[in-house]
Design an enzyme around this catalytic site. Structure first.
Site, PDB file in Angstrom:
ATOM      1  N   GLY A 287       0.249  -1.437  -0.075  1.00  0.00           N
ATOM      2  CA  GLY A 287      -0.057  -0.315   0.035  1.00  0.00           C
ATOM      3  C   GLY A 287       1.012   1.141   0.251  1.00  0.00           C
TER       4      GLY A 287
ATOM      5  N   SER B 256       1.348   3.502  -2.004  1.00  0.00           N
ATOM      6  CA  SER B 256       1.031   4.834  -3.656  1.00  0.00           C
ATOM      7  C   SER B 256       0.444   5.937  -2.910  1.00  0.00           C
ATOM      8  CB  SER B 256       0.410   4.195  -4.149  1.00  0.00           C
ATOM      9  OG  SER B 256      -0.796   4.182  -3.732  1.00  0.00           O
ATOM     10  N   SER B 257       0.211   5.611  -1.307  1.00  0.00           N
ATOM     11  CA  SER B 257      -0.084   6.915  -1.047  1.00  0.00           C
ATOM     12  C   SER B 257      -0.244   6.658   0.738  1.00  0.00           C
ATOM     13  CB  SER B 257      -2.032   7.194  -1.247  1.00  0.00           C
ATOM     14  OG  SER B 257      -2.115   6.065  -0.645  1.00  0.00           O
ATOM     15  N   GLY B 258      -0.569   7.925   1.292  1.00  0.00           N
ATOM     16  CA  GLY B 258      -0.688   8.433   2.371  1.00  0.00           C
ATOM     17  C   GLY B 258       0.676   7.921   3.043  1.00  0.00           C
TER      18      GLY B 258
ATOM     19  N   ASP C 220      -2.141  -6.899  -5.121  1.00  0.00           N
ATOM     20  CA  ASP C 220      -3.018  -6.927  -4.252  1.00  0.00           C
ATOM     21  C   ASP C 220      -3.233  -7.896  -3.120  1.00  0.00           C
ATOM     22  OD1 ASP C 220      -6.220  -6.746  -3.251  1.00  0.00           O
ATOM     23  OD2 ASP C 220      -6.775  -6.798  -4.914  1.00  0.00           O
TER      24      ASP C 220
ATOM     25  N   SER D 250      -0.710  -1.052  12.529  1.00  0.00           N
ATOM     26  CA  SER D 250      -2.403  -0.523  13.870  1.00  0.00           C
ATOM     27  C   SER D 250      -2.684   0.571  13.403  1.00  0.00           C
ATOM     28  CB  SER D 250      -2.171  -1.894  14.136  1.00  0.00           C
ATOM     29  OG  SER D 250      -3.179  -2.107  14.928  1.00  0.00           O
TER      30      SER D 250
ATOM     31  N   TYR E  80     -14.178  -1.902  10.796  1.00  0.00           N
ATOM     32  CA  TYR E  80     -12.937  -1.335  10.977  1.00  0.00           C
ATOM     33  C   TYR E  80     -11.409  -1.628  11.921  1.00  0.00           C
ATOM     34  CZ  TYR E  80      -8.518   1.346  10.232  1.00  0.00           C
ATOM     35  OH  TYR E  80      -7.403   1.739  10.183  1.00  0.00           O
TER      36      TYR E  80
ATOM     37  N   ALA F 171     -13.015  -4.373  14.709  1.00  0.00           N
ATOM     38  CA  ALA F 171     -12.659  -5.265  14.949  1.00  0.00           C
ATOM     39  C   ALA F 171     -11.370  -6.077  14.052  1.00  0.00           C
ATOM     40  CB  ALA F 171     -13.326  -6.710  14.219  1.00  0.00           C
ATOM     41  N   SER F 172     -10.951  -6.205  12.570  1.00  0.00           N
ATOM     42  CA  SER F 172      -9.811  -6.033  11.973  1.00  0.00           C
ATOM     43  C   SER F 172      -8.904  -5.530  13.074  1.00  0.00           C
ATOM     44  CB  SER F 172      -9.643  -5.858  10.428  1.00  0.00           C
ATOM     45  OG  SER F 172      -9.582  -4.016  10.940  1.00  0.00           O
ATOM     46  N   LYS F 173      -8.137  -4.371  13.505  1.00  0.00           N
ATOM     47  CA  LYS F 173      -7.429  -4.140  13.687  1.00  0.00           C
ATOM     48  C   LYS F 173      -7.238  -5.060  15.248  1.00  0.00           C
ATOM     49  CE  LYS F 173      -6.122  -1.108  10.350  1.00  0.00           C
ATOM     50  NZ  LYS F 173      -4.787  -1.121   9.608  1.00  0.00           N
TER      51      LYS F 173
ATOM     52  N   THR G 136      -4.937  11.167   5.745  1.00  0.00           N
ATOM     53  CA  THR G 136      -4.100   9.917   4.932  1.00  0.00           C
ATOM     54  C   THR G 136      -5.818  10.034   3.839  1.00  0.00           C
ATOM     55  OG1 THR G 136      -5.791   8.065   5.763  1.00  0.00           O
ATOM     56  CG2 THR G 136      -2.779   8.677   6.180  1.00  0.00           C
TER      57      THR G 136
END
Length: 276
Positions: free
Chosen positions: A6, A8-10, A48, A126, A140, A142-144, A175
């Site tokens: 990831g 390309s940005s932020g 991806d 995270s 979101y 929960a994923s973290k 971001t």
């Protein structure tokens, strides 16, 4: 040599440039490199993280070109906004496929190489959402939370082989997270007013959030510390959240928007510290 997903940005872009400045060869990934603005010192590859074959191919390509991967920064991720009840299981699975299983795919592809070399750092980006709650971000968050538990367990498993797994926990960061986040796919009228209010709070918080370069500096520290810590809070805002958490304070104390009955009320623009 550092591999940043990831990138390309932020935060990923800032981390890639910061690692280059620190002397690393850097490969950054993007789902479509044809749309990426080139960065000095950074090589881009298509990836991806939701696809097993692409992960394997990208890691093999990097190792073949550079001979090694010293640092993996798992930064690729997607957001999800909306009440838990409004979010279908299928939509939640899509978030986890990137934020959680994408990290697992990258780890499984890189770890045998690092273990064989007897050294390596895996840095999982995270969020303060990985250890505190926030309304309308349940999936979101929960994923973290999952990444936090996975990373801590994995670090214990592999440190005897010279590999460390470290967490970087940003708070609000400028971001474009909000604009790029998915919205609940089954919106319910009962949540509409509070969801709209929370969206306004979130927009203000991200506008006044930390610069990605702040997080990038912490990622470089995690990559280079002689005695790395299991987790790094990124920026003063995240640090204050961590202190509140250690003090045993919950969401109501940490978030000036949270009310005793769980309702949100409009407040002047402020740097809320309830989400990442």
């Amino acid at each position: 040599m550092a591999l940043v997903t990831g990138g390309s940005s932020g935060i990923g872009k800032a981390a890639a440039l910061a690692l280059v400045a620190r002397g690393f060869d850097v490969v950054a990934t993007s789902r479509d490199t044809s749309r990426v603005t080139p960065l000095d010192g950074v090589t881009f590859v298509d990836l991806d993280v939701a696809h097993d074959a692409e992960v394997t191919a990208a890691v093999d390509q990097v190792i073949e070109r550079f001979g090694r991967i010293d640092v993996l920064v798992n930064n690729a991720g997607i957001g999800s906004l909306g009440a838990a009840e409004e979010t279908s299981v299928a939509q939640a699975q899509g978030v986890f496929d990137v934020n959680v299983f994408g990290v697992m795919r990258m780890v499984r592809a890189v770890l045998p190489h690092m273990r064989a070399r007897g050294r390596g750092r895996i840095i999982n980006v995270s969020s303060v959402q990985g250890f505190i709650p926030a309304p309308y971000m349940a999936v979101y968050g929960a994923s973290k939370h999952a990444i936090e538990g996975y990373s801590e367990s994995l670090d214990h498993e592999v440190r005897e082989y010279g590999v460390r797994v470290l967490l970087v926990e940003p708070a609000y960061t400028r971001t474009g997270f909000e604009a790029g986040s998915g919205r609940a796919d089954t919106p319910l009228p009962v949540y509409a007013a509070q969801r709209e209010l929370f969206d306004g709070v979130l927009t203000a918080a991200f506008k006044d959030g930390d610069d990605p370069a702040v997080v990038a500096k912490v990622i470089v520290a995690a990559a280079t510390d002689p005695k790395p810590k299991p987790r790094y809070t990124a920026g003063p805002l995240a640090g204050r959240v961590r202190i509140l958490r250690r003090s045993g304070l919950g969401l109501r104390q940490a978030d000036p928007q949270a009310q005793p009955a769980g309702r949100l009320t409009p407040v002047p623009r402020t740097r809320s510290i309830s989400t990442g």
